[in-house]
Design a protein around this motif. Sequence first.
Motif, short mmCIF file in Angstrom:
data_model
loop_
_atom_site.label_atom_id
_atom_site.label_comp_id
_atom_site.label_asym_id
_atom_site.label_seq_id
_atom_site.Cartn_x
_atom_site.Cartn_y
_atom_site.Cartn_z
N GLU A 17 0.81 -1.22 0.00
CA GLU A 17 0.00 0.00 0.00
C GLU A 17 0.85 1.28 0.00
O GLU A 17 0.56 2.19 -0.78
CB GLU A 17 -0.98 0.00 1.16
CG GLU A 17 -1.99 1.11 1.04
CD GLU A 17 -3.13 0.97 2.03
OE1 GLU A 17 -3.59 2.01 2.49
OE2 GLU A 17 -3.53 -0.17 2.33
N ARG A 21 0.67 4.06 -2.90
CA ARG A 21 0.38 5.47 -2.59
C ARG A 21 1.49 6.39 -3.13
O ARG A 21 1.20 7.47 -3.62
CB ARG A 21 0.20 5.66 -1.10
CG ARG A 21 -1.08 5.03 -0.59
CD ARG A 21 -1.41 5.47 0.83
NE ARG A 21 -2.56 4.79 1.34
CZ ARG A 21 -3.82 5.11 1.06
NH1 ARG A 21 -4.06 6.11 0.26
NH2 ARG A 21 -4.83 4.43 1.58
N GLU A 77 -6.11 3.82 -7.46
CA GLU A 77 -6.95 4.29 -6.35
C GLU A 77 -8.00 3.24 -6.01
O GLU A 77 -8.29 3.01 -4.83
CB GLU A 77 -7.60 5.62 -6.71
CG GLU A 77 -6.64 6.78 -6.66
CD GLU A 77 -7.25 8.09 -7.12
OE1 GLU A 77 -8.28 8.07 -7.85
OE2 GLU A 77 -6.70 9.14 -6.77
N MET A 78 -8.57 2.62 -7.02
CA MET A 78 -9.56 1.58 -6.80
C MET A 78 -8.92 0.40 -6.05
O MET A 78 -9.50 -0.15 -5.12
CB MET A 78 -10.16 1.10 -8.13
CG MET A 78 -11.28 0.13 -7.98
SD MET A 78 -12.18 -0.25 -9.50
CE MET A 78 -10.88 -0.41 -10.71
N VAL A 80 -6.32 0.47 -4.00
CA VAL A 80 -6.06 0.86 -2.61
C VAL A 80 -7.37 0.84 -1.82
O VAL A 80 -7.42 0.34 -0.69
CB VAL A 80 -5.40 2.26 -2.54
CG1 VAL A 80 -5.41 2.80 -1.12
CG2 VAL A 80 -3.98 2.19 -3.07
N THR A 81 -8.44 1.35 -2.40
CA THR A 81 -9.73 1.36 -1.73
C THR A 81 -10.23 -0.05 -1.46
O THR A 81 -10.70 -0.35 -0.36
CB THR A 81 -10.77 2.13 -2.59
OG1 THR A 81 -10.30 3.46 -2.78
CG2 THR A 81 -12.13 2.15 -1.92
N GLU A 82 -10.10 -0.92 -2.44
CA GLU A 82 -10.54 -2.31 -2.26
C GLU A 82 -9.75 -3.00 -1.16
O GLU A 82 -10.31 -3.72 -0.34
CB GLU A 82 -10.40 -3.09 -3.57
CG GLU A 82 -11.42 -2.72 -4.61
CD GLU A 82 -11.15 -3.36 -5.96
OE1 GLU A 82 -10.09 -4.01 -6.14
OE2 GLU A 82 -11.99 -3.19 -6.85
N SER A 84 -8.25 -1.55 1.37
CA SER A 84 -8.63 -0.96 2.66
C SER A 84 -9.96 -1.52 3.14
O SER A 84 -10.12 -1.86 4.31
CB SER A 84 -8.73 0.56 2.53
OG SER A 84 -7.47 1.10 2.24
N GLN A 85 -10.92 -1.64 2.21
CA GLN A 85 -12.22 -2.18 2.58
C GLN A 85 -12.10 -3.64 2.97
O GLN A 85 -12.75 -4.08 3.91
CB GLN A 85 -13.20 -2.02 1.42
CG GLN A 85 -13.62 -0.58 1.19
CD GLN A 85 -14.48 -0.42 -0.04
OE1 GLN A 85 -14.63 -1.31 -0.85
NE2 GLN A 85 -15.06 0.76 -0.19
#
Length: 93
Positions: A17, A21, A77-78, A80-82, A84-85
């Motif tokens: 991650e 980033r 970004e998608m 990283v979001t996935e 994190s979720q």
Amino acid sequence: MNMHHRFETARASVGREPTIRKMLSDLVLACQQIEADIATEEQRAGIYDRSNPRYPILARSLHERHDNLKGTIATLEMRVTERSQHRLVTGAA
């Protein structure tokens, strides 16, 4: 068929991650530089309409590069979001 990502450990996933980033940060800066270069080229040529046949070739190619980078940024970004979720749902650190 490349499926190794399904078997990575939570630790390996978390370790990526910060790298992603950093890549995102670098790509955003590259997009900003390209935007400035496009503006400079349009100003130099005095043509701002991309549909104009006399629109500078350099500006056209910079727009294409910019669009490609924006797509890459959206994909990262998608991701990283996935991740994190996924960590929130699974309770992984």
